[in-house]
Scaffold this motif. Structure first.
Motif, PDB file in Angstrom:
ATOM      1  N   LEU A 194       0.819  -1.208   0.000  1.00  0.00           N
ATOM      2  CA  LEU A 194       0.000   0.000   0.000  1.00  0.00           C
ATOM      3  C   LEU A 194       0.854   1.260   0.000  1.00  0.00           C
ATOM      4  CD1 LEU A 194      -3.007   0.896   0.168  1.00  0.00           C
ATOM      5  CD2 LEU A 194      -2.705   1.022   2.638  1.00  0.00           C
ATOM      6  N   PHE A 195       1.898   1.279   0.803  1.00  0.00           N
ATOM      7  CA  PHE A 195       2.703   2.501   0.924  1.00  0.00           C
ATOM      8  C   PHE A 195       3.837   2.577  -0.095  1.00  0.00           C
ATOM      9  CE2 PHE A 195       0.958   2.279   5.267  1.00  0.00           C
ATOM     10  CZ  PHE A 195       0.392   3.529   5.337  1.00  0.00           C
ATOM     11  N   GLU A 196       4.405   1.422  -0.476  1.00  0.00           N
ATOM     12  CA  GLU A 196       5.579   1.438  -1.347  1.00  0.00           C
ATOM     13  C   GLU A 196       5.200   1.337  -2.817  1.00  0.00           C
ATOM     14  OE1 GLU A 196       9.544   1.832  -2.253  1.00  0.00           O
ATOM     15  OE2 GLU A 196       8.500   2.102  -0.335  1.00  0.00           O
ATOM     16  N   LEU A 197       4.381   0.366  -3.162  1.00  0.00           N
ATOM     17  CA  LEU A 197       4.037   0.161  -4.567  1.00  0.00           C
ATOM     18  C   LEU A 197       2.928   1.108  -5.030  1.00  0.00           C
ATOM     19  CD1 LEU A 197       4.179  -3.743  -4.805  1.00  0.00           C
ATOM     20  CD2 LEU A 197       5.981  -2.073  -5.259  1.00  0.00           C
ATOM     21  N   LEU A 198       1.884   1.251  -4.205  1.00  0.00           N
ATOM     22  CA  LEU A 198       0.788   2.146  -4.573  1.00  0.00           C
ATOM     23  C   LEU A 198       1.043   3.588  -4.169  1.00  0.00           C
ATOM     24  CD1 LEU A 198      -2.253  -0.123  -3.620  1.00  0.00           C
ATOM     25  CD2 LEU A 198      -1.104   0.110  -5.820  1.00  0.00           C
ATOM     26  N   GLU A 199       2.140   3.828  -3.434  1.00  0.00           N
ATOM     27  CA  GLU A 199       2.554   5.173  -3.030  1.00  0.00           C
ATOM     28  C   GLU A 199       1.467   5.903  -2.244  1.00  0.00           C
ATOM     29  OE1 GLU A 199       3.911   7.234  -6.452  1.00  0.00           O
ATOM     30  OE2 GLU A 199       5.682   5.947  -6.734  1.00  0.00           O
ATOM     31  N   TYR A 200       0.830   5.160  -1.339  1.00  0.00           N
ATOM     32  CA  TYR A 200      -0.155   5.762  -0.446  1.00  0.00           C
ATOM     33  C   TYR A 200       0.571   6.367   0.747  1.00  0.00           C
ATOM     34  CZ  TYR A 200      -5.151   6.034   0.650  1.00  0.00           C
ATOM     35  OH  TYR A 200      -6.438   6.466   0.844  1.00  0.00           O
ATOM     36  N   LEU A 255      11.084   1.925   4.830  1.00  0.00           N
ATOM     37  CA  LEU A 255       9.954   0.989   4.856  1.00  0.00           C
ATOM     38  C   LEU A 255      10.315  -0.326   4.178  1.00  0.00           C
ATOM     39  CD1 LEU A 255       7.005   0.492   5.585  1.00  0.00           C
ATOM     40  CD2 LEU A 255       6.360   1.490   3.386  1.00  0.00           C
ATOM     41  N   THR A 256      10.993  -0.254   3.049  1.00  0.00           N
ATOM     42  CA  THR A 256      11.406  -1.477   2.357  1.00  0.00           C
ATOM     43  C   THR A 256      12.426  -2.250   3.181  1.00  0.00           C
ATOM     44  OG1 THR A 256      11.034  -0.401   0.226  1.00  0.00           O
ATOM     45  CG2 THR A 256      12.384  -2.387   0.220  1.00  0.00           C
ATOM     46  N   LEU A 257      13.355  -1.525   3.810  1.00  0.00           N
ATOM     47  CA  LEU A 257      14.339  -2.192   4.676  1.00  0.00           C
ATOM     48  C   LEU A 257      13.654  -2.878   5.861  1.00  0.00           C
ATOM     49  CD1 LEU A 257      17.319  -2.731   5.326  1.00  0.00           C
ATOM     50  CD2 LEU A 257      17.350  -0.557   6.558  1.00  0.00           C
ATOM     51  N   PHE A 258      12.679  -2.197   6.461  1.00  0.00           N
ATOM     52  CA  PHE A 258      11.934  -2.802   7.565  1.00  0.00           C
ATOM     53  C   PHE A 258      11.179  -4.046   7.104  1.00  0.00           C
ATOM     54  CE2 PHE A 258       7.873  -3.186   9.833  1.00  0.00           C
ATOM     55  CZ  PHE A 258       8.328  -3.381  11.125  1.00  0.00           C
ATOM     56  N   TYR A 259      10.602  -3.975   5.922  1.00  0.00           N
ATOM     57  CA  TYR A 259       9.861  -5.138   5.401  1.00  0.00           C
ATOM     58  C   TYR A 259      10.799  -6.313   5.124  1.00  0.00           C
ATOM     59  CZ  TYR A 259       7.045  -8.003   2.286  1.00  0.00           C
ATOM     60  OH  TYR A 259       6.389  -9.059   1.687  1.00  0.00           O
ATOM     61  N   LEU A 260      11.978  -6.046   4.571  1.00  0.00           N
ATOM     62  CA  LEU A 260      12.943  -7.113   4.313  1.00  0.00           C
ATOM     63  C   LEU A 260      13.408  -7.772   5.612  1.00  0.00           C
ATOM     64  CD1 LEU A 260      15.127  -5.489   1.499  1.00  0.00           C
ATOM     65  CD2 LEU A 260      13.412  -7.293   1.246  1.00  0.00           C
ATOM     66  N   VAL A 261      13.667  -6.953   6.628  1.00  0.00           N
ATOM     67  CA  VAL A 261      14.067  -7.506   7.928  1.00  0.00           C
ATOM     68  C   VAL A 261      12.940  -8.350   8.513  1.00  0.00           C
ATOM     69  CG1 VAL A 261      14.707  -6.905  10.297  1.00  0.00           C
ATOM     70  CG2 VAL A 261      15.733  -5.683   8.370  1.00  0.00           C
ATOM     71  N   PHE A 262      11.711  -7.891   8.374  1.00  0.00           N
ATOM     72  CA  PHE A 262      10.570  -8.628   8.907  1.00  0.00           C
ATOM     73  C   PHE A 262      10.401  -9.968   8.189  1.00  0.00           C
ATOM     74  CE2 PHE A 262       6.081  -9.514   9.709  1.00  0.00           C
ATOM     75  CZ  PHE A 262       5.985  -9.189  11.053  1.00  0.00           C
ATOM     76  N   VAL A 263      10.585  -9.979   6.876  1.00  0.00           N
ATOM     77  CA  VAL A 263      10.485 -11.231   6.126  1.00  0.00           C
ATOM     78  C   VAL A 263      11.614 -12.189   6.512  1.00  0.00           C
ATOM     79  CG1 VAL A 263      10.609 -12.241   3.802  1.00  0.00           C
ATOM     80  CG2 VAL A 263       9.230 -10.203   4.207  1.00  0.00           C
ATOM     81  N   LEU A 264      12.817 -11.651   6.706  1.00  0.00           N
ATOM     82  CA  LEU A 264      13.938 -12.501   7.137  1.00  0.00           C
ATOM     83  C   LEU A 264      13.679 -13.109   8.517  1.00  0.00           C
ATOM     84  CD1 LEU A 264      17.013 -10.398   5.955  1.00  0.00           C
ATOM     85  CD2 LEU A 264      16.159 -12.520   4.965  1.00  0.00           C
ATOM     86  N   LEU A 265      13.072 -12.341   9.410  1.00  0.00           N
ATOM     87  CA  LEU A 265      12.749 -12.875  10.732  1.00  0.00           C
ATOM     88  C   LEU A 265      11.707 -13.989  10.665  1.00  0.00           C
ATOM     89  CD1 LEU A 265      12.629  -9.628  12.917  1.00  0.00           C
ATOM     90  CD2 LEU A 265      14.333 -11.452  12.992  1.00  0.00           C
ATOM     91  N   HIS A 266      10.899 -13.994   9.617  1.00  0.00           N
ATOM     92  CA  HIS A 266       9.880 -15.034   9.464  1.00  0.00           C
ATOM     93  C   HIS A 266      10.383 -16.248   8.672  1.00  0.00           C
ATOM     94  CE1 HIS A 266       6.806 -12.313  11.036  1.00  0.00           C
ATOM     95  NE2 HIS A 266       5.976 -13.334  11.034  1.00  0.00           N
ATOM     96  N   THR A 267      11.566 -16.163   8.105  1.00  0.00           N
ATOM     97  CA  THR A 267      12.057 -17.267   7.280  1.00  0.00           C
ATOM     98  C   THR A 267      13.359 -17.876   7.805  1.00  0.00           C
ATOM     99  OG1 THR A 267      13.129 -15.624   5.848  1.00  0.00           O
ATOM    100  CG2 THR A 267      10.963 -16.432   5.172  1.00  0.00           C
ATOM    101  N   VAL A 268      14.322 -17.037   8.184  1.00  0.00           N
ATOM    102  CA  VAL A 268      15.630 -17.547   8.593  1.00  0.00           C
ATOM    103  C   VAL A 268      15.561 -18.398   9.866  1.00  0.00           C
ATOM    104  CG1 VAL A 268      17.951 -16.880   9.315  1.00  0.00           C
ATOM    105  CG2 VAL A 268      16.862 -15.710   7.403  1.00  0.00           C
ATOM    106  N   PRO A 269      14.882 -17.960  10.945  1.00  0.00           N
ATOM    107  CA  PRO A 269      14.839 -18.820  12.146  1.00  0.00           C
ATOM    108  C   PRO A 269      14.186 -20.176  11.902  1.00  0.00           C
ATOM    109  CG  PRO A 269      14.191 -16.586  12.699  1.00  0.00           C
ATOM    110  CD  PRO A 269      14.255 -16.666  11.216  1.00  0.00           C
ATOM    111  N   VAL A 270      13.163 -20.225  11.066  1.00  0.00           N
ATOM    112  CA  VAL A 270      12.499 -21.507  10.778  1.00  0.00           C
ATOM    113  C   VAL A 270      13.442 -22.434  10.029  1.00  0.00           C
ATOM    114  CG1 VAL A 270      10.535 -22.571   9.622  1.00  0.00           C
ATOM    115  CG2 VAL A 270      10.263 -20.383  10.751  1.00  0.00           C
ATOM    116  N   LEU A 271      14.150 -21.909   9.046  1.00  0.00           N
ATOM    117  CA  LEU A 271      15.102 -22.732   8.293  1.00  0.00           C
ATOM    118  C   LEU A 271      16.249 -23.196   9.181  1.00  0.00           C
ATOM    119  CD1 LEU A 271      15.260 -20.709   4.952  1.00  0.00           C
ATOM    120  CD2 LEU A 271      14.037 -22.844   5.389  1.00  0.00           C
TER     121      LEU A 271
END
Length: 256
Positions: free
Chosen positions: A96-102, A196-212
């Motif tokens: 919403l904020f990054e791609l649609l520029e809201y 915002l993009t950096l925060f999103y990347l960190v959040f995605v890494l926190l949801h994937t790296v610990p599980v792996l």
């Protein structure tokens, strides 16, 4: 004569019994020695525990590293519906904020206008249809969570300032180089994407790296150990050729 043949010498019988007992004893000793040898061989052939596995056993589980509460359950996908919902919500906000520029202020204002309008109309319509007005909850925030967050943030800021002061004193060249490298890396990442993009990347890494890591921890730890040994070798060479020749900063002189 027959009676003389049937009658045997008791001394001869005892001698025969002794021989048989010795034979049986030797067999028992050989069997016991062979079993003890086999046990000792088995103990010798048993491989010692791997240092990587011993280190893994000493280390805390990933769930405890994240605090062991609900955040750890979300990051480690203990409940797939909640973890998927959180990741999907953050992804929707990023789109919403990054791609649609809201813009954030515009979004908050639009949501507030829509919510107030619906509640206002609903409250007025209930007068004409003889129904109860909508239950509007009373929102009252407690002081404890905000105080806890403020205290934790203050402690982290004080710790960071202490570390930066120690680095600026010029006593630890290794730590200085590590901090400069990390800050330089983040400056490069910041020039490529916004916060915002950096925060999103960190959040995605926190949801994937610990599980792996939790799933393939033995392989990752073995590879990490090999990489650490190689890095230490290279750093020892670099320290001997370059860092060892650089004079260190002056220490504070002791008072007489």
């Amino acid at each position: 004569m027959a009676e003389q043949d049937e009658i045997t010498d008791p001394g001869q019988e005892s001698f025969v019994d002794k021989i048989t007992d010795k034979l049986h004893g030797s067999n028992d000793d050989s069997s016991s020695s062979s079993s003890s040898d086999s046990d000792s061989d088995a103990k010798k052939t048993a491989a010692p525990p791997s240092p990587v596995k011993e280190e893994i056993r000493r280390e805390k589980p990933v769930h405890k590293v994240f605090g062991g509460g609900k955040p750890a359950d979300i990051f480690l996908w203990r409940d797939k519906k909640i973890s998927g919902g959180v990741l999907g919500g953050v992804t929707a906000v990023w789109v919403l904020f990054e791609l649609l520029e809201y813009h954030l202020l515009t979004l908050v204002c639009h949501i507030t206008i829509f919510t107030l309008s619906m509640l206002f109309l609903w409250s007025n319509v209930t007068i004409f249809i003889n129904k109860r007005p909508p239950p509007i909850p009373v929102v009252s925030l407690s002081e404890e969570p905000f105080v806890g967050v403020a205290l934790a943030l203050r402690n982290e800021i004080n710790r960071t300032c202490a570390v930066l002061r120690e680095i600026a004193s010029g006593r630890d060249l290794k730590k200085f180089l590590v901090v400069v490298a990390v800050l330089w890396f983040f400056s490069i990442v910041g020039s490529c994407c916004n916060f915002l993009t950096l925060f999103y990347l960190v959040f995605v890494l926190l949801h994937t790296v610990p599980v792996l890591y939790e799933k393939y921890n033995e392989k990752i730890d073995a590879f990490t150990e090999k990489a650490t040994v190689e890095i230490k070798k290279q750093y020892a060479v670099f320290d001997a050729k370059v860092l060892g020749k650089i004079p260190k900063g002056p220490f504070d002189k002791k008072r007489a």
